[in-house]
Write an enzyme that holds these catalytic residues in place. Structure first.
Site, PDB file in Angstrom:
ATOM      1  N   CYS A   1      41.178  33.207  35.165  1.00 32.43           N
ATOM      2  CA  CYS A   1      41.185  32.870  33.742  1.00 32.43           C
ATOM      3  C   CYS A   1      40.729  31.431  33.525  1.00 32.43           C
ATOM      4  O   CYS A   1      41.179  30.512  34.213  1.00 32.43           O
ATOM      5  CB  CYS A   1      42.569  33.106  33.163  1.00 32.43           C
TER       6      CYS A   1
ATOM      7  N   SER B   1      52.984  31.715  30.624  1.00 33.01           N
ATOM      8  CA  SER B   1      51.653  31.704  31.209  1.00 33.01           C
ATOM      9  C   SER B   1      51.060  30.312  31.088  1.00 33.01           C
ATOM     10  O   SER B   1      51.415  29.538  30.196  1.00 33.01           O
ATOM     11  CB  SER B   1      50.764  32.708  30.461  1.00 33.01           C
TER      12      SER B   1
ATOM     13  N   CYS C   1      39.973  38.148  38.671  1.00 33.37           N
ATOM     14  CA  CYS C   1      40.274  36.942  39.450  1.00 33.37           C
ATOM     15  C   CYS C   1      39.926  37.116  40.923  1.00 33.37           C
ATOM     16  O   CYS C   1      39.524  36.159  41.588  1.00 33.37           O
ATOM     17  CB  CYS C   1      41.753  36.591  39.333  1.00 33.37           C
TER      18      CYS C   1
END
EC number: 4.2.1.9
Length: 557
Positions: A195, A473, A50
């Site tokens: 992601c 998440s 990331c």
């Protein structure tokens, strides 16, 4: 008014000779002391994909600041990789890192009397951490998102990191073999970027664009594409202009602009974490916002985008289909966006969206036509009941039924629950309870992606409910309810649930209920004893003492 009204405190006057001497050692010359000093809060790290590419963006922003007659001062902020720490003790530090990031940016900017700051982040907590600091300080600022990862590919299908989590459940239930598990692992994350689905990082970056604190189209760009560097440089130019015009964060972060952000979160099918983070951002900006405001917005806004985790597409597909401006224009045309909100560029939302089509292109199906939404109402429901009198957050995408009543399977930690799932001890119709994972009790409110993904991998995603005082998440979907408040550690009702108790999750009625008589509940409450803190030293111990309920955003100030 001068462009350096804050930094004058360290650059002007004979008494600041020592200050200027130090600044000369880091590159200032005679002509630089009247220029605005702009911090570049750089979240670069090789801990996680990331943040892997952030240094290039920071350097592009630094160069653009110099060309715009500002003096950049770069400093680092930390990151935690949620994906790598997921399912371990390390995940307890993830939400804590939001506060550390916020405090570190505030500390550097305020200590050095900077005139503005450009914050560059990638992984999940980078975004809210930076925005909390920006809202607290009210110093001209802009956020630059590091960009999304491109999808991986295996057997003709797009993969994300969630594919790897779900593959664990598929492997333990003998749906795939060890070779295929390894191939998913090898192909899920092909390069740099956050992601790829509409998980937490992409949700928050999209919301910041909608709020006006990032540039149009910037939130869905791929990390490795050249336009990301161009966007970082342009962000620096816009920030210098904002410093000169004295456009401040609290001019932008208002009740109306936060409602715009929430509308976009609903329309793109965003993460439950956005509820927690925007409560904290609103608190930092001194804007009144409650958990009930999300439920009010949910009832108005349809889900327009078919995005992972429960949908088919990833953020780069959304970018090609028109990005966040296309979604915003549809909401604006139907009265669900405040077009008069100002943005960091000085333009209003309506002005920015003026030339965007009212409907998405017909040659794509990432963004649905207005009269054919994925869901007619938003997907993040706020439930209440005797199990969550302060509220909790349910994500109701990707499930066949929004209601389940079943026997409680009670676990006092994520690890205990995960062991039961992998041992095939959870049955269709069960309601899994994971407790003592809240902000204080965990501490740190871990995300339960490993258990939920394992359940989906085993084929139980539609038939098993899961509730927790922890978080989920952005990659989670199914009949899941998180942020249950009050949490178990402070004696919330979730602490009183016993194995086999009947629990109802009803998203349509916005209800989370423990189905036992009131006198039995009162008896259990009288018998309950608070547990000892899991940590007595270090950052987790400090956090546990300071942090508020999830229903207030798990804030620490």
């Amino acid at each position: 008014m001068s462009d350096n009204q804050r930094s004058r405190a360290i650059t002007q006057g004979a008494e600041r000779t020592p200050n200027r001497a130090m600044l000369r050692a880091v590159g200032f010359s005679d002509n630089d002391f009247d220029k605005p000093i702009v911090g570049v809060a750089n979240g670069f790290s090789t801990i996680t994909p990331c943040n892997k590419g952030l240094n290039e963006l920071a350097l592009a922003a630094e160069q653009a600041l110099k060309q715009a007659a500002a003096m950049p001062q770069m400093f680092g902020t930390i990151t935690v990789s949620d994906g790598i720490s997921m399912g371990t003790e390390g995940m307890k530090y993830s939400l804590v890192s939001r506060e550390v990031i916020a405090d570190s940016i505030e500390t550097a900017v305020q200590a050095e009397s900077m005139d503005g700051v450009i914050a560059i982040g990638g992984c999940d907590k980078n975004m809210p951490g930076a925005m909390i600091a920006i809202a607290r300080m009210n110093v001209p600022a802009i956020f630059v998102y590091g960009g999304t990862i491109k999808p991986g590919h295996y057997k003709g299908k797009d993969l994300t990191i969630v594919s790897a989590f779900e593959a664990v459940g598929q492997y333990t239930s003998h749906k795939i073999d060890a070779k295929e598990l390894l191939e998913v692992e090898r192909h899920a994350c092909p390069g740099a970027g956050s992601c790829g689905g509409m998980f937490t990082a992409n949700t928050m970056s999209s919301a910041f664009e909608a709020m006006g604190m990032s540039l149009p189209y910037s939130s869905t760009m791929a990390a490795e594409d050249g336009e990301k560097l161009t966007s970082a440089a342009r962000s620096a130019e816009v920030l210098v202009d904002a410093i000169r015009k004295q456009i401040r964060p609290r001019d932008i972060i208002t009740r109306k602009s936060i409602e715009n952000a929430i509308a976009v979160i609903m329309a793109v099918g965003g993460s439950t974490n956005a509820v927690l983070h925007f409560l904290a951002i609103a608190h930092a900006a001194e804007v009144t916002l409650t958990i009930d405001d999300f439920e009010r917005m949910r009832g108005k806004v349809p889900v327009l985008c078919d995005l992972k985790p429960s949908g088919r597409y990833v953020a780069t597909d959304l970018h090609k289909a028109g990005g966040i401006p296309q979604v915003m224009k549809m909401l604006l045309d139907h009265g669900l966006l405040h077009g008069d909100c100002i943005t960091i560029s000085g333009q209003t939302i309506a002005e920015i969206l003026k030339d965007v089509p009212s409907e998405p292109r017909e040659d794509q199906d990432v963004i649905r036509q207005w009269d054919n939404p994925l869901y007619v109402q938003g997907h993040l429901a706020i439930l209440k009941g005797n199990l969550a009198p302060e509220g909790c957050v349910a994500k109701i995408t990707g499930v066949k039924s929004p209601k389940i009543t079943g026997p409680a399977r009670v676990f006092d930690s994520e690890e205990a629950c995960m062991a039961a799932i992998l041992a095939r001890e959870i049955q269709p119709g069960d309601v899994v309870v994971i407790r003592y994972e809240g902000p204080k009790g965990g501490p740190g409110m871990r995300e339960m992606l490993s258990p939920t993904s394992a359940l989906i991998g085993e084929g139980l995603g539609d038939s098993v409910g899961l509730i927790t005082d922890g978080r989920f998440s952005g990659g989670t979907y199914g009949m899941v309810v998180g942020h249950v408040a009050p949490e178990a550690f402070v004696g919330g009702t979730i602490a009183l649930v016993r194995e086999g108790d009947s629990i109802t999750i009803d998203a349509e009625q916005r209800l989370l209920q423990l189905n036992i008589p009131g006198d039995e509940l009162a008896r259990r409450r009288a018998e309950w004893q608070p547990p000892h803190p899991r940590y007595t030293r270090g950052v987790l111990a400090k956090y546990s003492k300071l942090v508020s309920s999830a229903s207030r955003g798990a804030i620490t100030d």
